[in-house]
Design an enzyme around this catalytic site. Structure first.
Site, mmCIF file in Angstrom:
data_model
loop_
_atom_site.group_PDB
_atom_site.id
_atom_site.type_symbol
_atom_site.label_atom_id
_atom_site.label_comp_id
_atom_site.label_asym_id
_atom_site.label_seq_id
_atom_site.Cartn_x
_atom_site.Cartn_y
_atom_site.Cartn_z
ATOM 1 N N GLU A 153 -0.147 -9.520 -0.751
ATOM 2 C CA GLU A 153 -1.743 -9.252 -0.308
ATOM 3 C C GLU A 153 -2.704 -9.219 -1.569
ATOM 4 O O GLU A 153 -3.540 -10.812 -2.076
ATOM 5 C CB GLU A 153 -2.254 -8.846 0.908
ATOM 6 C CG GLU A 153 -1.741 -8.501 1.857
ATOM 7 C CD GLU A 153 -1.884 -7.692 3.105
ATOM 8 O OE1 GLU A 153 -1.438 -5.970 2.361
ATOM 9 O OE2 GLU A 153 -1.816 -7.638 4.107
ATOM 10 N N GLU A 201 4.969 -5.119 7.163
ATOM 11 C CA GLU A 201 4.120 -4.053 8.171
ATOM 12 C C GLU A 201 4.818 -3.358 9.378
ATOM 13 O O GLU A 201 4.152 -2.444 9.663
ATOM 14 C CB GLU A 201 2.785 -4.395 7.776
ATOM 15 C CG GLU A 201 1.796 -4.000 6.407
ATOM 16 C CD GLU A 201 2.075 -5.588 5.576
ATOM 17 O OE1 GLU A 201 2.638 -6.159 6.069
ATOM 18 O OE2 GLU A 201 1.764 -5.562 4.625
ATOM 19 N N ALA A 247 0.857 -1.284 -0.116
ATOM 20 C CA ALA A 247 -0.142 0.230 0.069
ATOM 21 C C ALA A 247 0.654 1.311 -0.071
ATOM 22 O O ALA A 247 1.710 1.111 0.844
ATOM 23 C CB ALA A 247 -1.057 0.832 1.198
ATOM 24 N N GLY A 292 0.573 -5.334 1.413
ATOM 25 C CA GLY A 292 -0.075 -4.790 0.091
ATOM 26 C C GLY A 292 -0.023 -5.418 -1.583
ATOM 27 O O GLY A 292 -0.850 -6.311 -1.564
HETATM 28 N N1 CAA Z 1 4.553 3.221 -0.787
HETATM 29 C C1 CAA Z 1 4.776 4.354 -1.072
HETATM 30 N N2 CAA Z 1 5.966 4.897 -2.076
HETATM 31 C C2 CAA Z 1 6.841 3.666 -1.690
HETATM 32 C C3 CAA Z 1 6.612 2.443 -1.460
HETATM 33 C C4 CAA Z 1 5.141 2.289 -0.706
HETATM 34 N N3 CAA Z 1 4.465 0.731 -0.076
HETATM 35 N N4 CAA Z 1 7.508 1.427 -0.986
HETATM 36 C C5 CAA Z 1 8.705 1.936 -2.251
HETATM 37 N N5 CAA Z 1 7.970 3.496 -2.439
HETATM 38 C C6 CAA Z 1 8.650 4.555 -3.404
HETATM 39 C C7 CAA Z 1 10.196 4.735 -2.580
HETATM 40 O O1 CAA Z 1 9.469 5.704 -1.195
HETATM 41 C C8 CAA Z 1 11.176 5.718 -3.471
HETATM 42 O O2 CAA Z 1 10.632 6.530 -3.458
HETATM 43 P P1 CAA Z 1 11.670 7.879 -3.502
HETATM 44 O O3 CAA Z 1 12.252 7.586 -4.684
HETATM 45 O O4 CAA Z 1 10.527 9.132 -4.119
HETATM 46 O O5 CAA Z 1 11.799 8.254 -2.523
HETATM 47 C C9 CAA Z 1 10.363 4.595 -4.563
HETATM 48 O O6 CAA Z 1 9.628 3.843 -4.608
HETATM 49 C C10 CAA Z 1 12.042 3.469 -4.492
HETATM 50 O O7 CAA Z 1 11.932 3.242 -3.209
HETATM 51 P P2 CAA Z 1 13.818 3.454 -2.834
HETATM 52 O O8 CAA Z 1 14.753 3.945 -2.750
HETATM 53 O O9 CAA Z 1 13.201 2.246 -1.074
HETATM 54 O O10 CAA Z 1 13.913 1.542 -3.826
HETATM 55 P P3 CAA Z 1 15.333 0.241 -3.067
HETATM 56 O O11 CAA Z 1 15.469 -0.416 -4.404
HETATM 57 O O12 CAA Z 1 16.282 1.031 -1.996
HETATM 58 O O13 CAA Z 1 14.330 -0.570 -1.509
HETATM 59 C C11 CAA Z 1 11.952 -1.711 -1.299
HETATM 60 C C12 CAA Z 1 12.977 -1.375 -2.155
HETATM 61 C C13 CAA Z 1 12.772 -2.890 -0.440
HETATM 62 C C14 CAA Z 1 10.617 -2.545 -1.968
HETATM 63 C C15 CAA Z 1 11.655 -0.312 -0.304
HETATM 64 O O14 CAA Z 1 11.306 0.692 -1.055
HETATM 65 C C16 CAA Z 1 10.394 -0.375 0.870
HETATM 66 O O15 CAA Z 1 11.136 -1.319 2.306
HETATM 67 N N6 CAA Z 1 9.205 -0.571 -0.081
HETATM 68 C C17 CAA Z 1 8.193 -0.267 1.625
HETATM 69 C C18 CAA Z 1 7.969 -1.565 2.009
HETATM 70 C C19 CAA Z 1 6.511 -1.891 2.840
HETATM 71 O O16 CAA Z 1 7.135 -1.731 3.790
HETATM 72 N N7 CAA Z 1 5.311 -2.112 2.272
HETATM 73 C C20 CAA Z 1 4.229 -1.939 3.312
HETATM 74 C C21 CAA Z 1 3.759 -1.146 3.076
HETATM 75 S S1 CAA Z 1 2.004 -1.076 4.111
HETATM 76 C C22 CAA Z 1 0.930 -2.269 3.475
HETATM 77 O O17 CAA Z 1 0.694 -2.501 2.732
HETATM 78 C C23 CAA Z 1 -0.084 -2.199 4.179
HETATM 79 C C24 CAA Z 1 -1.692 -3.285 4.029
HETATM 80 O O18 CAA Z 1 -1.828 -4.292 4.731
HETATM 81 C C25 CAA Z 1 -1.700 -3.054 2.718
#
Ligand code: CAA
Length: 292
Positions: free
Chosen positions: A146, A166, A100, A143
């Site tokens: 999911e 999460e 998400a 998400g």
């Molecule tokens: N939401 C919003 N933006 C996101 C995102 C997310 N879930 N995941 C990545 N991005 C964005 C980053 O903020 C970044 O944007 P900017 O260039 O503007 O800074 C861009 O995508 C590239 O990401 P990274 O620079 O972090 O890329 P990376 O290769 O270094 O890392 C990653 C990749 C490990 C996937 C890392 O991006 C990450 O950990 N993302 C979040 C994953 C996460 O926590 N997901 C769960 C979300 S909560 C949820 O989903 C609730 C639910 O149950 C529905």
């Protein structure tokens, strides 16, 4: 064949000379005006497979609400279109979806998400009566994992990674992670993933039963389309019943499920397609299903 938005776009794309060969990179927008965050096209024999590509690459396909609204709209269209027999859902080589959209959620308050039942509409993907195959390359996190699990079949590219991170954000999975993952991989691995936030690779996911096939990344989408196309070649009516019966296994006791299955099996004898399928076998020819 009914005329859908994707047909309209396909015609437009053809006119512009944009029709290209298979491959994830070759996907083109169904309508750049209509969809901002997804690409849609029709594949398979007689274009009976709807292929949807999540397309927010700069955000690793983070599932913002507008993206999910577009996705649900196309899933709904595909479900209503009698020419469509199955759907494939994919992302890009780096990410199926990284979850998400954290930036969208960052400032939300309890009252907002509770009153609006935030994310509840995502469940529409799991309600689709036609088969949905997920083709997961790269990250399927939160998400994203999911969403893949809402699909009926998951194929993974060799570099795919699945996780429910999460917990590291101070929250928990909110779109089925604690429930569908536990049913898919069992309690120990689901607990480990949800409580540590650690990812598993494609091979581990296959061994655990979360995905049914691991493929080289470049072959993944075509393989998923091929499988979806095969599903779409069968009677849509009977495919729907079969999907309903398998899904019932999650909701019923064994005896209830066996009874439900038996009754649906009996029900297939009320269809033309059951008669045609068995007659075609006996006459050593290909069945000509009419979805009736
Ligand atoms: N939401 C919003 N933006 C996101 C995102 C997310 N879930 N995941 C990545 N991005 C964005 C980053 O903020 C970044 O944007 P900017 O260039 O503007 O800074 C861009 O995508 C590239 O990401 P990274 O620079 O972090 O890329 P990376 O290769 O270094 O890392 C990653 C990749 C490990 C996937 C890392 O991006 C990450 O950990 N993302 C979040 C994953 C996460 O926590 N997901 C769960 C979300 S909560 C949820 O989903 C609730 C639910 O149950 C529905």
């Amino acid at each position: 064949m009914s005329f859908t938005l994707s047909h309209a776009c396909r015609l437009g794309a053809s006119r512009l000379g944009l029709v290209r060969p298979l491959g994830a990179a070759a996907l083109r927008p169904a309508s750049t005006a209509a969809y901002e965050h997804i690409l849609v096209e029709r594949r398979g024999e007689g274009e009976r497979v709807t292929l949807i590509q999540l397309n927010r690459p700069k955000s690793l396909n983070a599932l913002c609400s507008p993206l999910m609204s577009e996705l649900l709209e196309v899933v709904h269209q595909a479900e209503q279109d009698p020419a469509v027999g199955a759907i494939v859902l994919t992302g890009n080589e780096k990410a199926f979806a990284a979850g998400a959209d954290i930036k969208e959620m960052q400032d939300k308050r309890f009252a907002d998400v509770y009153r609006g039942s935030f994310l509840a509409f995502w469940g529409g993907v799991a309600q689709c009566t036609k088969p949905v195959v997920a083709a997961v390359n790269g990250y399927a996190l939160g998400g994203g994992c999911e969403l893949a699990m809402m699909c009926d079949v998951i194929y993974a590219g060799e570099k795919a990674r699945f996780g429910q991170p999460e917990i590291a954000l101070g929250t928990i999975p909110g779109a089925g992670g604690t429930q569908r993952l536990t049913r898919a991989v069992g309690k120990s691995k689901a607990m480990e993933m949800c409580l540590t936030g650690d990812m598993i690779d494609a091979q581990t996911a296959e061994r655990a039963g979360l995905v049914s096939k691991v493929l080289p990344p470049g072959e993944l989408v075509d393989a998923a389309v091929k499988t979806a196309d095969k599903m779409a070649s069968h009677s849509k009516l009977v495919v729907q019943m079969c999907k309903e019966a398998v899904n019932a296994a999650y909701e019923m006791t064994l005896q209830e499920g066996l009874h439900f299955e038996k009754r649906l099996f009996h029900t297939t004898f009320a269809t033309d397609d059951r008669k045609e399928g068995m007659t075609a076998f006996v006459e050593k020819r290909k069945a000509n299903f009419t979805d009736s």
